[in-house]
Design a protein around this motif. Structure first.
Motif: not given
Length: 301
Positions: A79-88, A90-108
């Protein structure tokens, strides 16, 4: 360890999940490998990860363990997740857009060296992304075989309701004797929608291990103890008393309580070394007496 269905889906997971939040910081690859084998040998299947854990280092350690093949990939529910980048910033740490989610999933998938996850979740509610777009992305991930099932993490009850779909089979959220807020809205919503609840942080970041019992805290523990509120002191004292009466550790009592709550498919717990995990795995043989459950319910409300 028992296997449970997640909500109304066919996904089967162990009632205790192995968290990897300390991997890459307090737990190196060699220790993680031993722990994963211990977990598997005890009947465990659900392994929780996220690219947000320790700046991605946790998944790198998990990848090394999986590559060793001491525990075959098909024997675990990854199990894993996407949409959160703690190191970004403040204000840009959560990005659950299609673009961001797809990229994070493929990277995972690339980092873990696998062609699919068993459960992939949107890591947080993103008020700037329409729920329909999130659902469409979850559907894409399942249809393309990148994940077998989809879920959400840290959603409130109403957020789960507006994202309701047959694709969403699990909701993961903090749930413990010190964090029972999800019982008011999220748990009833999940039950109504046929979504399984995965309890995260059932030991409340170590507070429910009994190390911070009132009157017994020294050194660093005293500093943590001083930050805890009156309710936390009361709950920890009651938990420790119950554990002494049952001749088991407070951590096991707290874990058994969370694991056996209505609607919970699995309770995910982290351990930094094999000794801690060995203790926690004894929860498989633990069933709390009703009187103890009621007493803990009353004191933690």
């Amino acid at each position: 360890m028992k296997q449970r269905l997640v909500g109304a889906s066919g996904l089967r997971v162990s009632d205790l999940g192995l968290g990897t939040g300390t991997w890459g910081v307090g737990t190196d690859a060699a220790e993680a490998q031993v722990m994963l084998r211990m977990f598997r040998d005890a009947g465990g299947t659900l392994v929780d990860s996220s690219p947000a854990y320790n700046g991605g280092r946790a998944q790198e350690v998990l990848a090394a363990v999986l590559a060793d093949a001491a525990v075959p990939r098909h024997e675990i529910v990854l199990s894993s997740s996407a949409g959160v980048v703690p190191d970004s910033p403040v204000g840009r740490r959560v990005d659950c857009s299609r673009r961001a989610l797809m990229h994070q999933l493929d990277e995972t998938l690339r980092v873990l060296g696998t062609d699919h996850l068993d459960l992939w979740s949107v890591g947080y509610w993103d008020e700037r992304t329409p729920p329909a777009e999130v659902l469409d992305t979850l559907d894409w991930a399942v249809r393309t075989g990148r994940t077998r099932y989809a879920g959400v993490r840290d959603y409130a009850g109403w957020q789960l309701a507006v994202t309701a779909s047959p694709r969403v089979v699990a909701t993961q959220h903090e749930y413990s004797l010190l964090a029972r807020g999800i019982e008011e809205e999220l748990v009833p919503a999940a039950r109504h929608l046929g979504v399984g609840v995965i309890a995260a942080a059932p030991l409340a970041q170590g507070v429910l291990t009994g190390r911070y019992r009132s009157g017994q805290a020294t050194g660093v523990r005293a500093e943590v103890h001083a930050r805890l509120g009156y309710k936390a002191h009361t709950v920890v004292d009651a938990l420790t008393t119950a554990a002494e009466g049952l001749d088991i550790s407070p951590a096991v009592v707290a874990l058994a309580w969370a694991r056996d709550r209505a609607g919970v498919a699995s309770a995910v717990v982290g351990a930094s070394h094999r000794g801690q995990l060995r203790e926690l795995l004894t929860v498989a043989d633990t069933a709390l007496p009703r009187a103890i459950v009621k007493a803990l319910d009353d004191v933690s409300r």
